[in-house]
Design a protein around this motif. Structure first.
Motif, mmCIF file in Angstrom:
data_model
loop_
_atom_site.group_PDB
_atom_site.id
_atom_site.type_symbol
_atom_site.label_atom_id
_atom_site.label_comp_id
_atom_site.label_asym_id
_atom_site.label_seq_id
_atom_site.Cartn_x
_atom_site.Cartn_y
_atom_site.Cartn_z
ATOM 1 N N LEU A 36 0.839 -1.192 0.000
ATOM 2 C CA LEU A 36 0.000 0.000 0.000
ATOM 3 C C LEU A 36 0.880 1.250 0.000
ATOM 4 C CD1 LEU A 36 -3.005 0.425 0.136
ATOM 5 C CD2 LEU A 36 -2.875 0.341 2.618
ATOM 6 N N ALA A 37 1.902 1.238 0.834
ATOM 7 C CA ALA A 37 2.828 2.375 0.896
ATOM 8 C C ALA A 37 3.460 2.578 -0.480
ATOM 9 C CB ALA A 37 3.890 2.122 1.958
ATOM 10 N N GLY A 38 3.868 1.465 -1.114
ATOM 11 C CA GLY A 38 4.472 1.546 -2.442
ATOM 12 C C GLY A 38 3.526 2.190 -3.446
ATOM 13 N N SER A 39 2.252 1.787 -3.412
ATOM 14 C CA SER A 39 1.268 2.335 -4.350
ATOM 15 C C SER A 39 1.071 3.832 -4.144
ATOM 16 C CB SER A 39 -0.085 1.648 -4.172
ATOM 17 O OG SER A 39 -0.030 0.358 -4.689
ATOM 18 N N MET A 40 1.054 4.257 -2.901
ATOM 19 C CA MET A 40 0.835 5.684 -2.622
ATOM 20 C C MET A 40 2.040 6.506 -3.087
ATOM 21 S SD MET A 40 -0.893 5.227 1.101
ATOM 22 C CE MET A 40 -1.993 6.591 1.270
ATOM 23 N N VAL A 41 3.228 5.950 -2.901
ATOM 24 C CA VAL A 41 4.448 6.644 -3.331
ATOM 25 C C VAL A 41 4.474 6.750 -4.851
ATOM 26 C CG1 VAL A 41 6.963 6.458 -3.402
ATOM 27 C CG2 VAL A 41 5.737 6.049 -1.258
ATOM 28 N N PRO A 51 9.142 -7.923 14.911
ATOM 29 C CA PRO A 51 9.259 -7.151 13.675
ATOM 30 C C PRO A 51 9.462 -8.029 12.453
ATOM 31 C CG PRO A 51 11.074 -6.628 15.207
ATOM 32 C CD PRO A 51 10.208 -7.628 15.872
ATOM 33 N N GLY A 52 8.963 -7.583 11.297
ATOM 34 C CA GLY A 52 9.103 -8.424 10.113
ATOM 35 C C GLY A 52 9.091 -7.650 8.803
ATOM 36 N N ILE A 53 8.483 -6.467 8.775
ATOM 37 C CA ILE A 53 8.224 -5.806 7.501
ATOM 38 C C ILE A 53 9.520 -5.418 6.778
ATOM 39 C CG2 ILE A 53 8.009 -3.403 8.317
ATOM 40 C CD1 ILE A 53 5.470 -3.204 6.541
ATOM 41 N N HIS A 54 10.611 -5.234 7.532
ATOM 42 C CA HIS A 54 11.900 -4.869 6.917
ATOM 43 C C HIS A 54 12.343 -5.900 5.880
ATOM 44 C CE1 HIS A 54 12.753 -7.436 10.369
ATOM 45 N NE2 HIS A 54 13.710 -7.921 9.624
ATOM 46 N N ALA A 55 11.936 -7.177 6.101
ATOM 47 C CA ALA A 55 12.358 -8.248 5.177
ATOM 48 C C ALA A 55 11.879 -7.966 3.750
ATOM 49 C CB ALA A 55 11.833 -9.595 5.659
ATOM 50 N N LEU A 56 10.707 -7.343 3.641
ATOM 51 C CA LEU A 56 10.140 -7.053 2.321
ATOM 52 C C LEU A 56 10.962 -6.014 1.555
ATOM 53 C CD1 LEU A 56 6.580 -6.998 3.733
ATOM 54 C CD2 LEU A 56 7.132 -8.295 1.702
ATOM 55 N N PHE A 57 11.806 -5.287 2.284
ATOM 56 C CA PHE A 57 12.643 -4.267 1.657
ATOM 57 C C PHE A 57 14.110 -4.702 1.615
ATOM 58 C CE2 PHE A 57 8.863 -2.179 3.209
ATOM 59 C CZ PHE A 57 8.491 -1.441 2.100
ATOM 60 N N GLY A 58 14.314 -6.003 1.786
ATOM 61 C CA GLY A 58 15.671 -6.536 1.669
ATOM 62 C C GLY A 58 16.592 -6.212 2.831
ATOM 63 N N ARG A 81 13.324 0.586 -4.043
ATOM 64 C CA ARG A 81 12.729 -0.750 -4.165
ATOM 65 C C ARG A 81 11.547 -0.752 -5.136
ATOM 66 N NH1 ARG A 81 15.520 -5.060 -2.175
ATOM 67 N NH2 ARG A 81 13.608 -6.181 -1.664
ATOM 68 N N LEU A 82 11.049 0.435 -5.473
ATOM 69 C CA LEU A 82 9.895 0.509 -6.382
ATOM 70 C C LEU A 82 10.386 0.491 -7.832
ATOM 71 C CD1 LEU A 82 7.886 3.281 -4.482
ATOM 72 C CD2 LEU A 82 7.722 0.807 -4.231
ATOM 73 N N ARG A 83 9.731 -0.322 -8.663
ATOM 74 C CA ARG A 83 10.167 -0.469 -10.044
ATOM 75 C C ARG A 83 9.879 0.784 -10.870
ATOM 76 N NH1 ARG A 83 11.328 -4.108 -7.253
ATOM 77 N NH2 ARG A 83 11.658 -6.285 -7.781
ATOM 78 N N GLN A 84 8.744 1.436 -10.557
ATOM 79 C CA GLN A 84 8.407 2.673 -11.265
ATOM 80 C C GLN A 84 8.265 3.765 -10.226
ATOM 81 O OE1 GLN A 84 4.813 1.717 -13.368
ATOM 82 N NE2 GLN A 84 5.916 1.529 -15.291
ATOM 83 N N GLN A 85 8.871 4.893 -10.486
ATOM 84 C CA GLN A 85 8.797 5.954 -9.492
ATOM 85 C C GLN A 85 8.133 7.192 -10.071
ATOM 86 O OE1 GLN A 85 12.816 6.205 -7.952
ATOM 87 N NE2 GLN A 85 12.818 3.994 -7.696
ATOM 88 N N SER A 142 7.776 -13.086 1.202
ATOM 89 C CA SER A 142 8.177 -11.795 1.785
ATOM 90 C C SER A 142 9.547 -11.317 1.324
ATOM 91 C CB SER A 142 8.185 -11.839 3.319
ATOM 92 O OG SER A 142 6.913 -12.114 3.808
ATOM 93 N N GLU A 143 9.980 -11.714 0.142
ATOM 94 C CA GLU A 143 11.295 -11.261 -0.316
ATOM 95 C C GLU A 143 11.226 -9.952 -1.095
ATOM 96 O OE1 GLU A 143 13.478 -14.407 -2.173
ATOM 97 O OE2 GLU A 143 14.004 -15.210 -0.204
ATOM 98 N N ASP A 144 10.028 -9.525 -1.461
ATOM 99 C CA ASP A 144 9.908 -8.308 -2.260
ATOM 100 C C ASP A 144 8.471 -7.805 -2.161
ATOM 101 O OD1 ASP A 144 10.495 -6.257 -4.035
ATOM 102 O OD2 ASP A 144 11.596 -7.569 -5.393
#
Lengths: 253, 267
Positions: free
Chosen positions: B23-28, B44-51, B81-85, B226-228
């Motif tokens: 969701l954060a990625g979509s808003m950005v 904690p766990g969400i950091h894993a999604l950002f490598g 980490r976002l493919r399109q910015q 959760s790798e990406d």
């Protein structure tokens, strides 16, 4: 013998496995109780067909001195149906699902030592062979206490980066607390994954035995936590896996 | 002042962290400045999604809470980490520590909970944020109640599962007592079927709360482990479409709120 079932992150299938493991052990002629110490977000009772209205006395009533812990133990042996043998017994000690009760624990706290006393009283009164503890995910006070008291810690993880990292933390804490026996269970594994190499990899990373690898299952999702999966689908690979884990718990006695 | 959004679930494993990150990625990608804070200090766990892992995470929320650094130093710019910015879009992540000794310290000593709130305000000012997304620990606990209490919007995630149905009712009861008005439900891990519309209506009526989206159970998501960020790899998947719907709804709500604010000023 006290068996804690724990995971670092939520959603690993912890309550499900606890309910299935306990049922399996009882089907082998043992007397067991399952205690839901996930006071912040209880859910184990759902597997035994209870909801907020029919729960009756709970662990919360015991912790606030409104009853003895034996009175909060519900005989759920009948859940096992015809599979239950004579002399078997399965008790459930649920946590309250009432908002007022959960927020009271947050506001007032409770004497954590009462849990220890309660577990001992249950084992004695009901002549239990096994007491299973279903804990809240993550590291918190109840969890640390249950790790200290446990003869066996069953630690569940999924093949997921968040779980891989977090399980390392939990294993480190469990070793510091000198947990006697640690069994790992990998749950939610896609059938296509190479199980042998996954098992090898997990055992090497955590230096602990993998007691079972359980598949992700659409049938389980369809069941939506209603009932006990291994009773409804005894021939499913998940149920087979649960029996293997139960055998290792039993042989550790 | 940025909009504070808490993402919560009663039980673990609803897909809360994956949803929050995506969701954060979509808003950005719509040009917003967003910070994602992992307040799941117990696990904690969400950091894993950002490598990120223990080796490369730098400062954590724990460092801030124990006075070792200002909260801005905990903010990692993960926009890459976002493919399109999109122009102006920036994504910050504030991870919690995954070191056993840090988690144990929180258990042993506790921390000043008001520091979290002070930190959120300092952060939104220092980084001129549009949104602050808070990824919470499941269940009802002190941080959760506090952060929900100061949030503009609560996203409550549930699965079509009996445990979640009961727990969500409890959470909503508590949340309403806190005076929280803007709540959106997201039903995740839905097995795709023609009954989707019925499920959505049923959940809305049961809880008397709008459902922002039904997100499908996806084998690709399980495989990704959760790798990406899922929406970046599978932008056309129904899950990703659902996430964008939730993001659009949130951005729309905010426009409504701004209109309300300016109307209040003029009268």
């Amino acid at each position: 013998m006290i068996v804690s079932v724990h995971s670092y992150r939520g959603g690993t299938g912890k309550s499900n496995l606890t309910a299935n493991l306990a049922s399996c052990v009882v089907q082998q002629g043992k007397r067991a109780a399952v205690v839901d110490t996930d006071i912040q977000s209880p859910g184990l009772h759902v597997h035994f067909g209870m909801d907020g209205q029919t729960t009756g006395l709970t662990l919360n009533d015991y912790l606030y001195g409104r009853c003895r812990i034996e009175q909060a133990a519900h005989d759920v042996t009948a859940t096992l149906g015809p599979a239950a043998a004579k002399g078997d017994a399965l008790y459930l000690i649920p946590s309250s699902i009432k908002a007022g009760e959960i927020t009271r624990v947050l506001r007032d706290g409770y004497e954590v030592s009462l849990l220890t006393d309660g577990f001992r009283a249950l084992i004695k009164t009901f002549q239990l062979d096994y007491l299973f503890i279903d804990s809240h995910p993550g590291l918190n006070e109840e969890t640390l206490l249950s790790l200290i008291l446990s003869d066996i810690l069953v630690l569940i993880l999924r093949p997921d980066q968040q779980d891989f990292q977090g399980t390392a933390v939990t294993v480190e804490v469990a070793r510091k607390l000198k947990v006697k026996r640690l069994l790992l269970v990998v749950n939610n594994v896609l059938p296509k994954l190479d199980q042998a190499s996954l098992r090898q990899q997990v055992q090497t990373v955590y230096e602990a035995p993998v007691a079972g690898i359980l598949p992700v299952s659409e049938e389980m999702i369809a069941l939506g936590s209603a009932g006990i999966f291994s009773l409804a689908h005894p021939d499913h690979p998940y149920s087979q896996g649960v029996r293997e884990i139960a055998a290792q718990v039993l042989s550790a006695a | 002042m940025s909009t504070i959004v808490s993402v919560h679930a009663f039980r673990g494993g609803t897909g809360k962290s994956n949803l929050t990150a995506n969701l954060a990625g979509s808003m950005v990608q719509q040009g917003r400045r967003v910070a994602l804070v992992d307040i799941d200090i117990q696990s904690p766990g969400i950091h894993a999604l950002f490598g990120l892992d223990q080796g490369n995470r730098g400062h954590t929320l724990n460092d801030y809470l124990y006075g070792h650094c200002p909260i801005e130093d905990v903010a990692h710019d993960v926009t890459g980490r976002l493919r399109q910015q999109a122009a102006g879009g920036t994504l910050y992540l504030l991870p919690s520590s995954i070191a056993a000794r840090d988690i144990a310290k929180v258990l042993r000593e506790g921390y000043e909970v008001h520091l979290l709130l002070d930190g959120f305000y300092a952060l939104s000012e220092a980084l001129t944020l549009d949104y602050l997304l808070l990824d919470t620990h499941p269940g009802l606990n002190e941080e959760t109640l506090l952060t929900i209490g100061i949030s503009d919007l609560l996203l409550l995630v549930l699965r079509p599962d009996k445990q979640d149905f009961q727990g969500t009712a409890v959470t909503l009861e508590v949340v309403r007592k806190l005076g929280m008005k803007e709540v959106l439900l997201v039903v995740n891990k839905v097995v795709p079927s023609p009954d989707g519309a019925y499920l959505k209506q049923h959940v809305q009526e049961t809880y008397n709360t709008p459902v922002a989206a039904l997100l499908p159970l996806s084998e690709e998501m399980v495989r990704m482990g959760s790798e990406d960020l899922f929406t970046q790899i599978y932008p056309d998947h129904p899950y990703s479409q659902g996430v964008r719907d939730v993001a659009d709804l949130m951005l729309g709500l905010d426009k409504g709120r701004d209109v309300g604010k300016s109307a209040a000023v003029t009268t």
